[in-house]
Write an enzyme that holds these catalytic residues in place. Structure first.
Site, mmCIF file in Angstrom:
data_model
loop_
_atom_site.group_PDB
_atom_site.id
_atom_site.type_symbol
_atom_site.label_atom_id
_atom_site.label_comp_id
_atom_site.label_asym_id
_atom_site.label_seq_id
_atom_site.Cartn_x
_atom_site.Cartn_y
_atom_site.Cartn_z
ATOM 1 N N ASP A 89 10.638 -16.093 4.151
ATOM 2 C CA ASP A 89 10.610 -14.874 3.944
ATOM 3 C C ASP A 89 11.128 -14.152 5.110
ATOM 4 O O ASP A 89 10.259 -13.729 6.235
ATOM 5 C CB ASP A 89 9.222 -14.397 3.279
ATOM 6 C CG ASP A 89 9.207 -13.015 2.682
ATOM 7 O OD1 ASP A 89 8.415 -12.840 1.785
ATOM 8 O OD2 ASP A 89 10.204 -12.081 2.873
ATOM 9 N N ASP A 114 13.577 -9.516 2.554
ATOM 10 C CA ASP A 114 12.721 -8.463 2.125
ATOM 11 C C ASP A 114 13.410 -6.903 2.052
ATOM 12 O O ASP A 114 14.043 -6.730 3.110
ATOM 13 C CB ASP A 114 11.556 -8.456 3.452
ATOM 14 C CG ASP A 114 10.513 -7.374 3.001
ATOM 15 O OD1 ASP A 114 9.640 -7.676 2.078
ATOM 16 O OD2 ASP A 114 10.401 -6.568 4.108
HETATM 17 O O1 TEU Z 1 7.736 -5.052 -0.441
HETATM 18 C C1 TEU Z 1 8.638 -3.552 -0.543
HETATM 19 C C2 TEU Z 1 8.034 -2.998 -1.549
HETATM 20 O O2 TEU Z 1 8.991 -2.180 -2.363
HETATM 21 C C3 TEU Z 1 6.998 -3.193 -2.294
HETATM 22 O O3 TEU Z 1 6.043 -3.797 -1.165
HETATM 23 C C4 TEU Z 1 6.471 -1.582 -2.553
HETATM 24 O O4 TEU Z 1 7.186 -0.636 -2.055
HETATM 25 C C5 TEU Z 1 5.006 -1.727 -1.985
HETATM 26 O O5 TEU Z 1 4.273 -2.549 -2.371
HETATM 27 C C6 TEU Z 1 4.519 -0.272 -2.262
HETATM 28 O O6 TEU Z 1 4.361 -0.154 -3.608
HETATM 29 C C7 TEU Z 1 8.080 -5.673 0.740
HETATM 30 C C8 TEU Z 1 7.089 -6.797 0.765
HETATM 31 O O7 TEU Z 1 6.881 -7.528 -0.300
HETATM 32 C C9 TEU Z 1 5.701 -6.216 1.114
HETATM 33 O O8 TEU Z 1 4.706 -6.997 1.081
HETATM 34 C C10 TEU Z 1 5.876 -5.184 2.338
HETATM 35 O O9 TEU Z 1 4.696 -4.563 2.449
HETATM 36 C C11 TEU Z 1 7.133 -4.335 2.566
HETATM 37 O O10 TEU Z 1 8.250 -5.047 1.831
HETATM 38 C C12 TEU Z 1 7.348 -3.881 3.898
HETATM 39 O O11 TEU Z 1 8.006 -5.185 4.461
#
Ligand code: TEU
Length: 547
Positions: free
Chosen positions: A95, A196
């Protein structure tokens, strides 16, 4: 494409299996569970980040992209994990969090020390005349998306937490660093990458207030995003067809996803998009609840399946991940119809055109956590929004209800392996509480047990390998007007498949003008296909025929 009949299993290492009993899952724990994953039949393991990190966002705040956080183990253990997984025909997907780094990354630390080279790795901008932030953009975790640095009298951009500073992909030196990092892991035998929020990496040339929203329309699917992806594809993973890549696309569009994951785009293998996971967001706001809109859900599935297939683009298929609540609690019925609804939801996804992703615990029907106290939560977003909703004057009872439905901690509770203390996850104190129902819902209760959710997932994976139509067939909607059944048809050469999914706890009838099919999968005792089919609560049926 050599990945159409593959299945990916997502592991949240922190919550998967704790081999040294410090309360945190680790890489050695994953090695010790590889036989289980081989039994399940998955082809790839996607592991969320385990690089050195202050853990402000559970590892999505990376402080070193080329090392292993000691909490999770060592590089030697990781290299052994790759080797042991390969012995079981399982490849590793890492990731990669390249939209931002932790503010503890050496690059950001050098920027704070005033090194211009590294300040240009990020977005430092002067505030407005009145000293306020450069724009009114809102962080995804609440609050303004800019953090002030007094030493420079400037702000830096963070679309997520203030400890996650956005990288400046316009800077070719940043792209060179990313290429080197990808090559480092490719050289170790990694054959998959999840990127991500990769559709946020291209920012506008000028930063301006968003009078209509939170700023996302300025940086989502930005002006150079496809150019950047083509560049890193061509310089790294695009050179090795064994490597699959998936992009997490936040608030994206079908037009862009057709480009991101087009067979001839030379960008990514496939995409995650989240529109189907917002049908229970009131006013499209995550922290406002509404019953899920089933007709919108069907329409979104049909639109994306047809839209992507028309352009030979590829979907990642999923309900769950480490950010989403547990699907059996969200769109199913985790009480009276726990087993039936878990199986129905799985079928709905796995029989579609795309690559299915199984999130740890989904295969045994793990439910939401139903925590009742803010001290049980660990997720930065959940804690931030507890405080934001309180400041907005909401009653605590209502806030806890919202958290129970929405918190990312719902999917981060430790994997439930057996009925022993702490569900067999650890002999220590788990970093996050085990869910109350672990004695009933766990791997040991289901493995080798006919009729279990786990064995049903194994059958879904087996069918994907046994019936080419699932991986290669076309998709067409059926019964689009039906208000409780999601149905579709697959066709491939001289074979066809019909999939029926009753999303509700009431019996319903469907009329099909099709004959000659045999049922190859169901969550109820087998039934032949009559002209009028009666689907029981949460009943799913997969029919197949060779013409
Ligand atoms: O997630 C980005 C994302 O769009 C979701 O996390 C959503 O915006 C967030 O849960 C708020 O609702 C990725 C990863 O999967 C997440 O775990 C990280 O927190 C985020 O990016 C930042 O890196």
């Amino acid at each position: 494409m050599n990945f159409e009949n593959k299945v990916v299993y997502q592991i949240y290492p922190k919550s998967f299996y704790d081999s040294d009993n410090d309360g945190l899952g680790d890489l050695q724990g994953i090695i010790e569970k590889l036989d289980y994953l081989q039994y399940l039949g998955v082809d790839y393991i996607w592991m969320t980040p385990f690089f050195p990190s202050p853990q402000r966002d559970n590892g999505y705040d990376v402080a070193d992209y080329r090392a292993i956080d000691p909490r999770y183990g060592t590089m030697e253990i990781f290299e052994n994990l790759i080797k042991e997984a390969k012995k079981r025909n399982i490849d590793i997907m890492l990731d990669m969090v390249f939209n931002h780094t932790s503010t503890e990354h050496v690059w950001f630390q050098k920027a704070l020390a005033g090194e211009e080279k590294y300040k240009n790795y990020y977005y430092f901008r002067k505030g407005k005349q009145d000293g306020s932030a450069p724009t009114n953009w809102i962080s995804k975790f609440g609050g303004n998306a800019w953090e002030y640095v007094e030493a420079f009298d400037e702000y830096y951009l963070h679309l997520f937490d203030k400890t996650q500073a956005d990288l400046n992909w316009e800077n070719p030196e940043v792209r060179d660093e990313i290429v080197d990092i990808l090559k480092f892991w490719m050289d170790k035998g990694v054959y998959g990458f999840r990127f991500d929020v990769v559709n946020l990496i291209s920012k506008p040339e000028y930063f301006e207030d968003d009078e209509e929203g939170d700023g996302r329309r300025f940086y989502t699917d930005g002006r150079h995003v496809h150019e950047f992806l083509k560049e890193i594809n061509e310089r790294t993973f695009g050179k090795d067809e064994r490597i699959i890549t998936v992009g997490e696309m936040s608030s994206t569009s079908l037009d862009n996803c057709v480009k991101y994951a087009g067979a001839d785009s030379h960008e990514l293998s496939m995409v995650f998009q989240f529109h189907h996971l917002k049908v229970d967001y009131k006013n499209k706001q995550k922290w406002e609840l509404q019953p899920f809109d089933f007709m919108e859900l069907k329409q979104l599935f049909d639109t994306w399946q047809i839209g992507m297939q028309e352009h030979h683009a590829w979907n990642a298929l999923f309900w769950c991940n480490h950010d989403q609540p547990r699907v059996v609690s969200r769109f199913g019925n985790d009480q009276q119809y726990h087993v039936e609804s878990a199986k129905m939801l799985a079928t709905a996804i796995h029989m579609m055109r795309g690559t299915p992703y199984i999130y740890q615990g989904e295969e045994i029907g793990m439910t939401n956590a139903y925590f009742t106290n803010i001290h049980e939560y660990r997720d930065v977003e959940s804690i931030n929004y507890f405080n934001i909703l309180k400041a907005e004057g909401k009653e605590e009872k209502e806030i806890y209800h919202i958290l129970q439905e929405r918190s990312r901690d719902n999917s981060r509770t430790p994997m439930q392996w057996n009925q022993e203390a702490q569900a067999g996850f650890t002999k220590g104190t788990p970093w996050l509480q085990i869910i109350y129902n672990y004695k009933e819902i766990n791997v040991e209760n289901q493995i080798h047990k006919e009729g279990s959710i786990l064995e049903y997932y194994r059958e879904l994976i087996r069918l994907r390998k046994a019936y080419p139509i699932i991986a290669k067939g076309s998709y067409e909607p059926l019964l689009p007007e039906h208000t409780s059944v999601f149905a579709y048809k697959r066709v491939y050469e001289n074979t066809s498949m019909i999939v029926l999914n009753n999303f509700y706890d009431t019996e319903t009838k469907v009329q099909l003008s099709e004959t000659g099919y045999k049922e190859i999968l169901s969550n109820y005792p087998h039934a032949d296909m009559e002209e009028t089919i009666v689907l029981r609560p949460y009943e799913t049926r997969v029919y197949y025929k060779e013409n």
